[in-house]
Motif scaffolding. Structure first.
Motif, PDB file in Angstrom:
ATOM      1  N   ARG A  91       0.881  -1.262   0.070  1.00 40.80           N
ATOM      2  CA  ARG A  91      -0.007   0.000  -0.014  1.00 40.80           C
ATOM      3  C   ARG A  91       0.704   1.266   0.185  1.00 40.80           C
ATOM      4  NH1 ARG A  91      -3.436  -0.484   4.904  1.00 40.80           N
ATOM      5  NH2 ARG A  91      -1.420  -1.338   5.871  1.00 40.80           N
ATOM      6  N   TYR A 147     -13.621   5.900   3.697  1.00 35.71           N
ATOM      7  CA  TYR A 147     -12.990   4.757   4.235  1.00 35.71           C
ATOM      8  C   TYR A 147     -14.065   3.958   5.054  1.00 35.71           C
ATOM      9  CZ  TYR A 147     -10.321   2.021   7.552  1.00 35.71           C
ATOM     10  OH  TYR A 147      -9.804   0.874   8.127  1.00 35.71           O
ATOM     11  N   MET A 148     -14.891   4.789   5.599  1.00 35.45           N
ATOM     12  CA  MET A 148     -15.806   3.882   6.420  1.00 35.45           C
ATOM     13  C   MET A 148     -16.982   3.105   5.574  1.00 35.45           C
ATOM     14  SD  MET A 148     -15.189   4.469   9.571  1.00 35.45           S
ATOM     15  CE  MET A 148     -16.496   4.026  10.903  1.00 35.45           C
ATOM     16  N   SER A 174     -16.441   2.132   2.501  1.00 28.88           N
ATOM     17  CA  SER A 174     -15.538   0.935   1.920  1.00 28.88           C
ATOM     18  C   SER A 174     -15.544  -0.186   2.939  1.00 28.88           C
ATOM     19  CB  SER A 174     -14.161   1.419   1.545  1.00 28.88           C
ATOM     20  OG  SER A 174     -13.361   1.544   2.768  1.00 28.88           O
ATOM     21  N   ARG A 175     -15.577  -0.017   4.169  1.00 32.44           N
ATOM     22  CA  ARG A 175     -15.567  -1.107   5.502  1.00 32.44           C
ATOM     23  C   ARG A 175     -17.024  -1.800   5.562  1.00 32.44           C
ATOM     24  NH1 ARG A 175     -10.741  -2.522   5.009  1.00 32.44           N
ATOM     25  NH2 ARG A 175      -9.058  -1.174   5.289  1.00 32.44           N
ATOM     26  N   LEU A 176     -17.831  -1.383   5.076  1.00 35.48           N
ATOM     27  CA  LEU A 176     -19.122  -1.897   5.298  1.00 35.48           C
ATOM     28  C   LEU A 176     -19.174  -3.338   4.554  1.00 35.48           C
ATOM     29  CD1 LEU A 176     -21.676   1.140   4.659  1.00 35.48           C
ATOM     30  CD2 LEU A 176     -20.941   0.084   6.637  1.00 35.48           C
ATOM     31  N   ASP A 177     -19.969  -4.355   5.036  1.00 37.19           N
ATOM     32  CA  ASP A 177     -19.910  -5.483   4.443  1.00 37.19           C
ATOM     33  C   ASP A 177     -21.587  -5.884   4.109  1.00 37.19           C
ATOM     34  OD1 ASP A 177     -20.585  -5.702   7.047  1.00 37.19           O
ATOM     35  OD2 ASP A 177     -20.154  -7.526   7.594  1.00 37.19           O
ATOM     36  N   TYR A 208     -22.084   5.828  -1.813  1.00 37.63           N
ATOM     37  CA  TYR A 208     -20.873   6.399  -2.255  1.00 37.63           C
ATOM     38  C   TYR A 208     -21.427   7.812  -3.216  1.00 37.63           C
ATOM     39  CZ  TYR A 208     -17.283   3.109  -1.300  1.00 37.63           C
ATOM     40  OH  TYR A 208     -16.359   2.282  -0.859  1.00 37.63           O
TER      41      TYR A 208
END
Length: 181
Positions: A26, A107-108, A110-113, A129
């Motif tokens: 990264r 970021y938050m 993108s972390r959702l499932d 988004y």
């Protein structure tokens, strides 16, 4: 006798963290940036050589100096642009808040499932988004991001082109392959 700022344990821990950060995929762009762009960084004595400063009124001479100095000092000029950008961002608290809000929110999301349920309504990540991008755009306009961008462009152009215009090419310019300067 002065005491060190960091204990040897802390220094070793920080060194190990920095080493692992450069090995992390990264952060490989930082290593590539340092190797490719900053490898041509010229010393400050060369960049601020007062013996090579001369003023001219000939636009032809100025354009030749621009051609040479913009290539020769490109890494130094890149650092000037980065410094101006950092200065512009940290002096505008609304912009700092907006940048943190934008990156933190994306970021938050993108972390959702899966979809987010709010009040019985399921919101898909694409909906989140899109709505978050609209809110972020509004905040960027409100915080003056366009003014900051144009300030950076103007200040960088003034400083960099001014420096490139008054600094004569060095002796290595006489041996350049194109022979223009």
């Amino acid at each position: 006798m002065s005491t060190p700022l960091l204990s040897s344990n802390t220094a070793q821990t920080l060194g190990a963290a920095a080493a692992s950060m450069t090995n992390d995929a990264r952060f490989s762009f930082l290593q590539r940036f340092r190797e490719q762009r900053l490898s041509n960084l010229r010393p400050l004595g060369d960049f601020f050589d007062k013996n090579r400063i001369s003023f001219t009124s000939s636009f032809h001479t100025i354009s030749q100096r621009w051609n040479y100095n913009l290539q020769y000092f490109s890494a130094n000029y890149l650092l000037i642009i980065l410094a101006l950008g950092i200065y512009a961002i940290i002096t505008s608290w609304w912009l700092v808040f907006t940048i943190l809000f934008v990156f933190g929110g994306f970021y938050m999301i993108s972390r959702l499932d899966g979809p987010l349920t709010v009040g019985g309504t399921a919101l898909s990540p694409s909906t989140l988004y899109t709505s978050y991008a609209a809110i972020s755009l509004f905040l960027l306009i409100f915080s003056g991001a366009t003014g900051v961008i144009f300030w950076i462009i103007g200040a960088a152009a003034l400083v960099i082109l001014g420096h490139a215009a008054i600094l004569e090419p060095g002796i290595e310019g006489d041996f350049s392959a194109d022979g223009q300067v």
